[in-house]
Enzyme design. Structure first.
Site, PDB file in Angstrom:
ATOM      1  N   PRO A 314       0.808  -1.252   0.070  1.00  0.00           N
ATOM      2  CA  PRO A 314      -0.110  -0.171  -0.118  1.00  0.00           C
ATOM      3  C   PRO A 314       0.953   1.342  -0.038  1.00  0.00           C
ATOM      4  CG  PRO A 314       0.087  -1.053   2.022  1.00  0.00           C
ATOM      5  CD  PRO A 314       0.616  -1.946   1.051  1.00  0.00           C
ATOM      6  N   GLN A 368      -6.032  -0.862   3.733  1.00  0.00           N
ATOM      7  CA  GLN A 368      -5.191  -0.782   4.909  1.00  0.00           C
ATOM      8  C   GLN A 368      -5.734   0.484   6.001  1.00  0.00           C
ATOM      9  OE1 GLN A 368      -1.118   1.214   4.975  1.00  0.00           O
ATOM     10  NE2 GLN A 368      -0.429  -0.828   5.313  1.00  0.00           N
ATOM     11  N   CYS A 399       4.040   2.693   9.827  1.00  0.00           N
ATOM     12  CA  CYS A 399       3.968   4.353   9.073  1.00  0.00           C
ATOM     13  C   CYS A 399       5.045   4.980  10.022  1.00  0.00           C
ATOM     14  CB  CYS A 399       2.686   4.879   9.017  1.00  0.00           C
ATOM     15  SG  CYS A 399       2.722   6.658   8.187  1.00  0.00           S
ATOM     16  N   LYS A 438       0.969  -5.056   8.975  1.00  0.00           N
ATOM     17  CA  LYS A 438       2.404  -4.507   8.746  1.00  0.00           C
ATOM     18  C   LYS A 438       2.842  -3.676   9.696  1.00  0.00           C
ATOM     19  CE  LYS A 438       4.353  -2.388   4.403  1.00  0.00           C
ATOM     20  NZ  LYS A 438       5.192  -1.508   5.047  1.00  0.00           N
ATOM     21  N   ASP A 502      14.109  -3.325  -0.391  1.00  0.00           N
ATOM     22  CA  ASP A 502      15.126  -3.323  -1.222  1.00  0.00           C
ATOM     23  C   ASP A 502      15.094  -4.345  -2.326  1.00  0.00           C
ATOM     24  OD1 ASP A 502      16.363  -1.447   0.388  1.00  0.00           O
ATOM     25  OD2 ASP A 502      17.650  -2.855   1.568  1.00  0.00           O
TER      26      ASP A 502
END
Length: 653
Positions: A314, A368, A399, A438, A502
């Site tokens: 998201p 989300q 976040c 998450k 990454d």
């Protein structure tokens, strides 16, 4: 080889010497429009000249972007450097706050476009134009001869306000319809709209949350999640008998604490049985329903197989519906809407509900939510469970931005385990779809928390855990810790754990899978090159041409016009989201120009001249050049147009 070694030492990607150039020659080449012929532009450079510059002496060997600034001994200079670094991290914080700008001051009344028989509801008080001839006399010129919406669906809902109206406007400014090619419109292919009736009831606080109130009442009485620590085993206090003096006192305290609380009344008195208790602890008044007698067990909820799938993260701003459609076409398995604030959803804000929209091609889709309190998160979960179509709901506890963290949301939930548990258990009790979470490795850089939380989250009923291999403090300045992700993956079993961080090539994805994770989440890598999903599934590097990349951007603009509209307002909104995305795509280096494959996500792209002018233009990190690309697809920008990117890279400078 010398150029590659120098680039590696400076934190830049190693490009082929024949293409690497200097900053001045790069911009001179773009200014000349790619016509760097002999005698036409002195400062312009060709690939051959760049090869000579890269191999020809110490003065020209520095054809790389500026070195990273080092820590200085001088206190004053060190302080200036620190201030510069503060402005570099994460968002573009120097960007001034700008209200949404309207580029169409004289707008036609929607009643004329919708063909209402009774005319405009506001009558003479309406602020829009009702004279079609007057509107057409001041309307800007069309941006193109063909309308994507008319060609695709057989009709354009925006009529004469469309910026491509010439393709479907007949005599007397009538909107034409092609009956032969007419297909379902956007409103039929997109789900999860906010209906006006629901919005009105939310704004007036007329929506009841029966299941949420039951759970929240159990927390207040000490029988829900987090309450066991306050009461000794066997000392659970039953609810007072109806009509007793204590019951009246408790009800008075509830009304005083929450004056907006509405008690459900009905002629039948039923008892709500709490999970794990043998006696009814709470009594409520209202009609008896199946949900009160038989609760969904975890095995009866909708089951989703998350394993071995590619998950598009998201993404705030850039992870909009048109972009997700592109990623689905390139091979993404799971998509998720942008982060939505639960308080805004409960207030019926249309802009927040727009983040929940789902295209019919998104076969495995979730939303989300961000919040920091059990009451709002549980009520929001119940609201979404009853009003939208999703396959799972995700809690954002990763976040890092200050606005969210300082309120206790995002990463802040990782340090507030009691509230975190109450949120997860509460949302699980009202949802009929899986609940996912998450998280990051932790808040501080050298103080990981995820390995302590994951065993607890398994007990709380989480169906999937996604772990970003960085802490909040790190943001993107360090590489993701995949060794730690591997450790957490073993702790999470049998609950699937996805790794994130990454991933920019299929080789990165292969190494990530070797850590034992159940799947991979892709975030920045998908923004830099959305065809990454194809590369991972096919196990190859795709040396995509500039023409193919432009076609990808064109498809995005088509999806944007379909989603946001083809009138002036929709075109400029599509342009703004395109420019935000271009602030990421400019970091991509074509495979054919790399000396060492693959490109790493934290490597700074050097200044290089591409194999054609368009490839060079797409490598520019100047906003003016991004606007040129947008004008190739959406026509000229308005006279008063301005744009500043919301994000900028903090992994390199």
């Amino acid at each position: 080889a010398a150029a590659a070694a120098m680039a590696a030492a400076r934190g830049a990607a190693a490009g082929e010497a024949a293409y690497v150039t200097t900053k001045e020659k790069f911009h001179a080449f773009l200014a000349a429009g790619g016509n760097a012929e002999e005698g036409e532009e002195e400062d312009a450079a060709t690939p051959e000249e760049c090869a000579d510059a890269a191999n020809g002496g110490a003065e020209e060997a520095s054809g790389e972007p500026e070195l990273k600034r080092r820590k200085l001994d001088d206190d004053a200079q060190a302080e200036d450097t620190q201030q510069d670094k503060k402005g570099m991290k994460g968002q573009n914080k120097s960007r001034p706050h700008m209200k949404p700008h309207s580029y169409d001051d004289r707008r036609l009344c929607p009643s004329l476009l919708q063909g209402r028989e009774n005319g405009c509801f506001f009558g003479e008080k309406c602020k829009f134009i009702h004279d079609v001839t007057d509107y057409m006399s001041t309307k800007p010129a069309d941006l193109g001869e063909q309308c994507y919406l008319y060609d695709t669906f057989g009709r354009c809902a925006y009529g004469i306000t469309c910026r491509f109206a010439g393709a479907h406007t007949g005599p007397d400014f009538k909107n034409l319809v092609n009956k032969e090619s007419e297909t379902p419109t956007t409103s039929e292919t997109v789900r999860n709209y906010l209906h006006k009736d629901l919005q009105r009831r939310l704004r007036k606080r007329q929506v009841t949350f029966t299941r949420s109130e039951t759970y929240l009442r159990s927390i207040r009485t000490g029988n829900g999640a987090g309450g066991q620590s306050r009461n000794r085993p066997g000392s659970e206090r039953a609810a007072p008998e109806p009509g007793s003096e204590r019951a009246a006192k408790v009800e008075g305290q509830k009304q005083e604490a929450n004056p907006n609380h509405s008690t459900v009344t009905a002629p039948m008195l039923q008892q709500v049985w709490l999970k794990g208790s043998k006696t009814p602890l709470i009594k409520t008044v209202g009609p008896l329903t199946d949900a009160d007698v038989i609760k969904l067990r975890p095995c009866e909820k909708k089951q989703v197989d998350f394993r071995d799938k590619l998950y598009l993260a998201p993404l705030t701003t850039c992870g909009n519906l048109p972009f997700r459609r592109l990623c689905k076409r390139f091979g993404a398995d799971i998509t998720c809407g942008e982060m939505a604030m639960c308080t805004n959803l409960l207030q019926g804000q249309a802009s927040e509900w727009a983040l929940l929209k789902r295209h019919h091609t998104e076969d495995l889709f979730g939303v989300q939510l961000e919040g920091c309190f059990p009451d709002t998160m549980t009520r929001c979960a119940e609201l979404l469970s009853e009003n939208i179509d999703v396959d799972f709901v995700d809690i954002n506890s990763g976040c890092p931005i200050d606005l969210v963290y300082r309120k206790g949301g995002g990463c802040g939930l990782m340090t507030r385990t009691n509230k975190f548990e109450q949120i997860i258990r509460g949302m699980n009790s009202v949802l009929d779809v899986p609940l996912t979470v998450k998280i990051r490795t932790g808040v501080q850089q050298n103080c990981n928390l995820a390995h302590k939380l994951i065993p607890e989250m398994k007990k709380w009923g989480v169906s999937l855990i996604t772990l970003h291999g960085r802490s909040r403090e790190q943001r993107y300045t360090k590489m993701a810790d995949w060794d730690y992700i591997s450790t957490c993956s073993r702790l999470a079993s049998p609950v699937p754990l996805f790794g994130n961080g990454d991933i920019l090539s299929y080789e990165d994805a292969m190494k990530a899978r070797e850590t034992g994770v159940s799947g991979i989440m892709v975030a920045r890598g998908a923004l830099i090159k959305p065809w990454l999903f194809t590369e991972i599934k096919e196990g190859r590097h795709w040396d995509i041409s500039s023409g193919e990349r432009l076609d990808v951007l064109r498809d995005f603009t088509h999806y944007g016009l379909e989603h946001w509209g083809s009138d002036t307002q929709g075109v400029e909104k599509t342009r703004n989201f395109l420019l935000e995305w271009l602030s990421f795509t400019c970091r991509y280096i074509p495979v054919g120009l790399l000396e060492r494959v693959p490109q790493k996500i934290n490597e700074r792209p050097p200044y290089y001249l591409g194999r054609d002018y368009l490839e060079t233009l797409m490598a520019s990190q100047h906003v003016d050049d991004w606007i040129k690309i947008s004008e190739m697809l959406l026509g000229s920008v308005p006279k008063n147009f301005n744009f500043l990117p919301k994000h900028k890279a903090s992994a390199y400078k």
